[in-house]
Design an enzyme around this catalytic site. Structure first.
Site, PDB file in Angstrom:
ATOM      1  N   ARG A  78       4.290  -2.912 -12.650  1.00 53.94           N
ATOM      2  CA  ARG A  78       3.312  -3.007 -13.734  1.00 53.94           C
ATOM      3  C   ARG A  78       3.854  -2.071 -14.804  1.00 53.94           C
ATOM      4  NH1 ARG A  78      -0.485  -3.289  -9.366  1.00 53.94           N
ATOM      5  NH2 ARG A  78      -1.107  -5.466  -9.118  1.00 53.94           N
ATOM      6  N   SER A  84       1.121 -10.703 -17.111  1.00 56.03           N
ATOM      7  CA  SER A  84       2.535 -11.055 -17.273  1.00 56.03           C
ATOM      8  C   SER A  84       2.677 -12.167 -18.315  1.00 56.03           C
ATOM      9  CB  SER A  84       3.118 -11.510 -15.941  1.00 56.03           C
ATOM     10  OG  SER A  84       2.861 -10.545 -14.955  1.00 56.03           O
ATOM     11  N   ASP A 118      -4.193 -13.924  -5.985  1.00 54.85           N
ATOM     12  CA  ASP A 118      -5.619 -13.967  -6.348  1.00 54.85           C
ATOM     13  C   ASP A 118      -6.153 -15.358  -6.725  1.00 54.85           C
ATOM     14  OD1 ASP A 118      -5.536 -11.225  -6.023  1.00 54.85           O
ATOM     15  OD2 ASP A 118      -5.295 -10.806  -8.163  1.00 54.85           O
ATOM     16  N   ASP A 122      -6.354 -16.495  -9.631  1.00 55.71           N
ATOM     17  CA  ASP A 122      -7.296 -16.165 -10.711  1.00 55.71           C
ATOM     18  C   ASP A 122      -6.796 -16.577 -12.095  1.00 55.71           C
ATOM     19  OD1 ASP A 122      -5.196 -14.382 -10.866  1.00 55.71           O
ATOM     20  OD2 ASP A 122      -6.442 -12.618 -11.205  1.00 55.71           O
ATOM     21  N   HIS A 166      -3.493  -4.336   1.548  1.00 57.59           N
ATOM     22  CA  HIS A 166      -2.211  -4.929   1.135  1.00 57.59           C
ATOM     23  C   HIS A 166      -1.534  -5.802   2.176  1.00 57.59           C
ATOM     24  CE1 HIS A 166      -2.954  -2.017  -2.004  1.00 57.59           C
ATOM     25  NE2 HIS A 166      -2.127  -2.737  -2.756  1.00 57.59           N
ATOM     26  N   ILE A 167      -2.066  -5.791   3.402  1.00 62.34           N
ATOM     27  CA  ILE A 167      -1.608  -6.743   4.428  1.00 62.34           C
ATOM     28  C   ILE A 167      -1.605  -8.150   3.811  1.00 62.34           C
ATOM     29  CG2 ILE A 167      -2.603  -7.980   6.431  1.00 62.34           C
ATOM     30  CD1 ILE A 167      -1.526  -5.587   7.564  1.00 62.34           C
ATOM     31  N   ARG A 209     -19.292  -3.168  11.946  1.00 63.79           N
ATOM     32  CA  ARG A 209     -18.056  -2.448  11.616  1.00 63.79           C
ATOM     33  C   ARG A 209     -17.449  -3.065  10.362  1.00 63.79           C
ATOM     34  NH1 ARG A 209     -19.816   0.326  15.054  1.00 63.79           N
ATOM     35  NH2 ARG A 209     -18.807   1.125  16.949  1.00 63.79           N
ATOM     36  N   GLY A 249       1.010 -12.855 -13.077  1.00 63.50           N
ATOM     37  CA  GLY A 249      -0.358 -13.236 -13.405  1.00 63.50           C
ATOM     38  C   GLY A 249      -0.612 -13.238 -14.906  1.00 63.50           C
ATOM     39  N   ASP A 250      -1.899 -13.203 -15.256  1.00 66.08           N
ATOM     40  CA  ASP A 250      -2.300 -13.278 -16.659  1.00 66.08           C
ATOM     41  C   ASP A 250      -1.654 -12.217 -17.551  1.00 66.08           C
ATOM     42  OD1 ASP A 250      -3.916 -15.449 -16.942  1.00 66.08           O
ATOM     43  OD2 ASP A 250      -5.758 -14.394 -16.369  1.00 66.08           O
ATOM     44  N   GLY A 263       1.437  -7.677  -9.366  1.00 65.93           N
ATOM     45  CA  GLY A 263       1.406  -7.609  -7.892  1.00 65.93           C
ATOM     46  C   GLY A 263       2.306  -8.690  -7.305  1.00 65.93           C
ATOM     47  N   THR A 315       0.515 -15.087  -8.045  1.00 60.98           N
ATOM     48  CA  THR A 315      -0.406 -14.020  -7.633  1.00 60.98           C
ATOM     49  C   THR A 315      -1.240 -14.536  -6.468  1.00 60.98           C
ATOM     50  OG1 THR A 315      -2.460 -12.837  -8.193  1.00 60.98           O
ATOM     51  CG2 THR A 315      -1.924 -14.703  -9.585  1.00 60.98           C
ATOM     52  N   ALA A 325     -17.786 -17.647   8.199  1.00 59.68           N
ATOM     53  CA  ALA A 325     -18.554 -16.439   7.848  1.00 59.68           C
ATOM     54  C   ALA A 325     -20.014 -16.800   7.598  1.00 59.68           C
ATOM     55  CB  ALA A 325     -17.949 -15.803   6.602  1.00 59.68           C
ATOM     56  N   LYS A 358     -27.590 -16.951  17.612  1.00 58.39           N
ATOM     57  CA  LYS A 358     -26.295 -16.379  17.200  1.00 58.39           C
ATOM     58  C   LYS A 358     -26.330 -14.864  17.401  1.00 58.39           C
ATOM     59  CE  LYS A 358     -23.264 -16.480  13.099  1.00 58.39           C
ATOM     60  NZ  LYS A 358     -22.017 -16.936  13.705  1.00 58.39           N
ATOM     61  N   ARG A 366      -9.110  -9.238  -6.901  1.00 60.30           N
ATOM     62  CA  ARG A 366      -9.482  -8.604  -8.187  1.00 60.30           C
ATOM     63  C   ARG A 366     -10.849  -9.109  -8.634  1.00 60.30           C
ATOM     64  NH1 ARG A 366      -6.041  -5.515 -11.273  1.00 60.30           N
ATOM     65  NH2 ARG A 366      -4.126  -6.295 -10.401  1.00 60.30           N
TER      66      ARG A 366
HETATM   67  P1  ADP Z   1      -1.498  -8.066 -11.710  1.00 58.01           P
HETATM   68  O1  ADP Z   1      -2.755  -8.906 -11.857  1.00 58.01           O
HETATM   69  O2  ADP Z   1      -1.000  -8.012 -10.327  1.00 58.01           O
HETATM   70  O3  ADP Z   1      -1.575  -6.730 -12.377  1.00 58.01           O
HETATM   71  P2  ADP Z   1      -0.286  -9.230 -13.991  1.00 58.01           P
HETATM   72  O4  ADP Z   1       0.562 -10.402 -14.139  1.00 58.01           O
HETATM   73  O5  ADP Z   1      -1.615  -9.248 -14.651  1.00 58.01           O
HETATM   74  O6  ADP Z   1      -0.412  -8.906 -12.469  1.00 58.01           O
HETATM   75  O7  ADP Z   1       0.630  -8.041 -14.458  1.00 58.01           O
HETATM   76  C1  ADP Z   1       0.285  -7.069 -15.324  1.00 58.01           C
HETATM   77  C2  ADP Z   1       1.558  -6.611 -15.998  1.00 58.01           C
HETATM   78  O8  ADP Z   1       1.887  -7.514 -17.063  1.00 58.01           O
HETATM   79  C3  ADP Z   1       1.396  -5.281 -16.707  1.00 58.01           C
HETATM   80  O9  ADP Z   1       1.606  -4.198 -15.875  1.00 58.01           O
HETATM   81  C4  ADP Z   1       2.465  -5.343 -17.761  1.00 58.01           C
HETATM   82  O10 ADP Z   1       3.722  -5.030 -17.254  1.00 58.01           O
HETATM   83  C5  ADP Z   1       2.531  -6.812 -18.090  1.00 58.01           C
HETATM   84  N1  ADP Z   1       1.990  -7.050 -19.429  1.00 58.01           N
HETATM   85  C6  ADP Z   1       2.776  -7.291 -20.457  1.00 58.01           C
HETATM   86  N2  ADP Z   1       2.071  -7.444 -21.575  1.00 58.01           N
HETATM   87  C7  ADP Z   1       0.804  -7.318 -21.269  1.00 58.01           C
HETATM   88  C8  ADP Z   1      -0.403  -7.371 -22.007  1.00 58.01           C
HETATM   89  N3  ADP Z   1      -0.409  -7.616 -23.319  1.00 58.01           N
HETATM   90  N4  ADP Z   1      -1.546  -7.174 -21.349  1.00 58.01           N
HETATM   91  C9  ADP Z   1      -1.526  -6.942 -20.021  1.00 58.01           C
HETATM   92  N5  ADP Z   1      -0.412  -6.885 -19.266  1.00 58.01           N
HETATM   93  C10 ADP Z   1       0.751  -7.052 -19.879  1.00 58.01           C
HETATM   94  O1  F6P Z   2      -3.306  -9.004  -8.162  1.00 57.41           O
HETATM   95  C1  F6P Z   2      -2.968  -8.846  -6.830  1.00 57.41           C
HETATM   96  C2  F6P Z   2      -3.718  -7.697  -6.220  1.00 57.41           C
HETATM   97  O2  F6P Z   2      -3.320  -7.567  -4.862  1.00 57.41           O
HETATM   98  C3  F6P Z   2      -5.244  -7.761  -6.326  1.00 57.41           C
HETATM   99  O3  F6P Z   2      -5.800  -8.634  -5.380  1.00 57.41           O
HETATM  100  C4  F6P Z   2      -5.621  -6.319  -6.142  1.00 57.41           C
HETATM  101  O4  F6P Z   2      -6.818  -6.038  -6.818  1.00 57.41           O
HETATM  102  C5  F6P Z   2      -4.476  -5.586  -6.783  1.00 57.41           C
HETATM  103  O5  F6P Z   2      -3.394  -6.487  -6.880  1.00 57.41           O
HETATM  104  C6  F6P Z   2      -4.055  -4.358  -6.031  1.00 57.41           C
HETATM  105  O6  F6P Z   2      -3.112  -3.707  -6.786  1.00 57.41           O
HETATM  106  P1  F6P Z   2      -2.169  -2.533  -6.241  1.00 57.41           P
HETATM  107  O7  F6P Z   2      -1.032  -3.176  -5.533  1.00 57.41           O
HETATM  108  O8  F6P Z   2      -1.746  -1.839  -7.495  1.00 57.41           O
HETATM  109  O9  F6P Z   2      -2.987  -1.693  -5.329  1.00 57.41           O
END
Ligand code: ADP
Ligand code: F6P
Length: 338
Positions: free
Chosen positions: A80, A113, A135, A137, A268-269, A262, A110-111, A19, A133, A194, A222, A179
């Site tokens: 991805r 990647s 997140d 996270d 995605h904003i 509500r 992120g992780d 992302g 990212t 909040a 309140k 996430r």
């Molecule tokens: P997000 O949390 O937004 O999905 P990540 O950094 O976790 O971002 O991205 C996931 C991307 O990382 C996957 O779509 C893929 O392209 C890449 N990736 C490469 N190797 C791995 C792996 N072993 N496990 C998970 N994701 C991988």
């Molecule tokens: O990892 C970033 C993030 O925006 C998360 O917060 C959310 O769960 C996910 O990506 C949404 O993914 P997508 O853009 O594929 O809808």
């Protein structure tokens, strides 16, 4: 070979993956300029690992990264790419690095990647992961690029929701991203006052943590409320029950408290917009640090924030770390939202 016996880094690649996050452009700029400053060549790889597998790349010049610092998203595009989870995909990536003369690679994401960067490093292409990212996270880093901007966007939007909630004596239930991580929810909860914040890391009881709390605060006068719920909460199942959506939660609150409610799913904003100064600074520092590591011939590392300093860890070690939520902040949030 360089003086330390490691292969000399003449050309490095840079890609953004997963992302997108505000500040990724500042990483691309910093990596490009640091490498060029030090006499290296830079290849910008488009669309993350998918672009690496398809050799979608271009030579970067000092001017390729002009005017991107203030822009959200990523000029290199992101993707991805499930194919890169397989050895065959990583092997294609390695061959494309060799064919295009890429000696080392910076991966901002992120992780997932980082897992790809680990796999490519194990095949002999030194990679450095930079945490990008919204997140927040990534366990190895106290901060991920994009988080500050995302929280700012959430806060700006919830402030608007508060105006209308206040005018109608309503409750606004707001679902935010993250996430499996509740950091965006918790930080915006503090910023927006909040009454309740639900995060996936902490067990909750809707009646105790929302309904009773609202009733108690109503007794003290309140009459409008913000409830923030992390997407990691609405998407999980409660035992055999499916997760409760923000809209269902708003309906339940209205039934139980009599307060018109509500729901708003910010969506995605939260990923867009001009990166905050903090994100630009951290992105610039981390990009610079990543190139410094590669220059020394060091690979298979991730850049991280620890005690407000930039540090690095072995990727395998980093991926083993467990992310926890800041309980102190959660307690503060709860105790001042009465
Ligand atoms: P997000 O949390 O937004 O999905 P990540 O950094 O976790 O971002 O991205 C996931 C991307 O990382 C996957 O779509 C893929 O392209 C890449 N990736 C490469 N190797 C791995 C792996 N072993 N496990 C998970 N994701 C991988
Ligand atoms: O990892 C970033 C993030 O925006 C998360 O917060 C959310 O769960 C996910 O990506 C949404 O993914 P997508 O853009 O594929 O809808």
């Amino acid at each position: 070979m360089s003086a330390n016996g490691k292969k000399e880094m003449k050309t490095i690649g840079i890609l953004t993956s997963g992302g997108d996050a505000p500040g990724m452009n500042a990483v691309v700029r910093s990596v490009t300029r640091t490498a060029l400053f030090n006499g290296m060549n830079v290849k910008g790889i488009f669309k993350g690992y998918s672009g690496l597998m398809n050799s979608l790349m271009q030579d970067m010049t000092l001017r390729s990264v002009s005017d991107i610092l203030q822009r959200g998203g990523t000029m290199l595009y992101s993707a991805r790419c499930p194919e890169f989870k397989d050895d065959a995909g990583v092997e294609i990536g390695k061959q494309n690095c060799l064919a295009s003369g890429i000696d080392g690679l910076v991966v901002c994401g992120g992780d997932g990647s980082f897992r790809g960067a680990r796999d490519l490093s194990l095949k002999g292409i030194p990679c450095i992961g930079v945490p990008g990212t919204i997140d927040n996270d990534i366990a190895s880093s106290e901060y991920t690029i994009g988080f500050d901007t995302a929280v700012r966007t959430v806060v700006e939007n919830i402030d608007r929701l508060r105006d209308t909630s206040q005018s109608h004596d309503r409750c606004s239930v707001v679902e935010v991203m993250g996430r499996h991580c509740g950091d965006i929810a918790l930080h915006s909860g503090i910023c927006c006052g909040a009454v309740s914040v639900l995060v996936p890391e902490i067990e909750f009881d809707i009646d105790r943590d929302i309904i009773q709390k609202m009733k108690k605060t109503m007794n003290s006068g309140k009459n409008h409320f913000i409830v923030i719920v992390a997407e990691g909460v609405t998407s999980v199942r409660f035992g055999d029950e499916p997760g409760m959506s923000a809209h269902q939660l708003a309906k339940y609150i209205e039934e139980q408290t009599g307060v018109e409610s509500r729901a708003t799913v910010l969506g995605h904003i939260q990923r867009g917009g001009t990166p905050s100064p903090r994100d630009r600074v951290v992105a610039s520092q981390m990009g610079h640090y990543a190139v410094e590591l590669l220059r020394k011939g060091i690979g298979n590392r991730v850049v991280a924030m620890k005690d407000n300093h930039i540090v690095d860890y072995d990727i395998l070690e980093a991926l083993e770390m467990k992310k926890t939520i800041n309980m102190e902040l959660y307690r503060t949030c709860n105790e001042i939202s009465i």
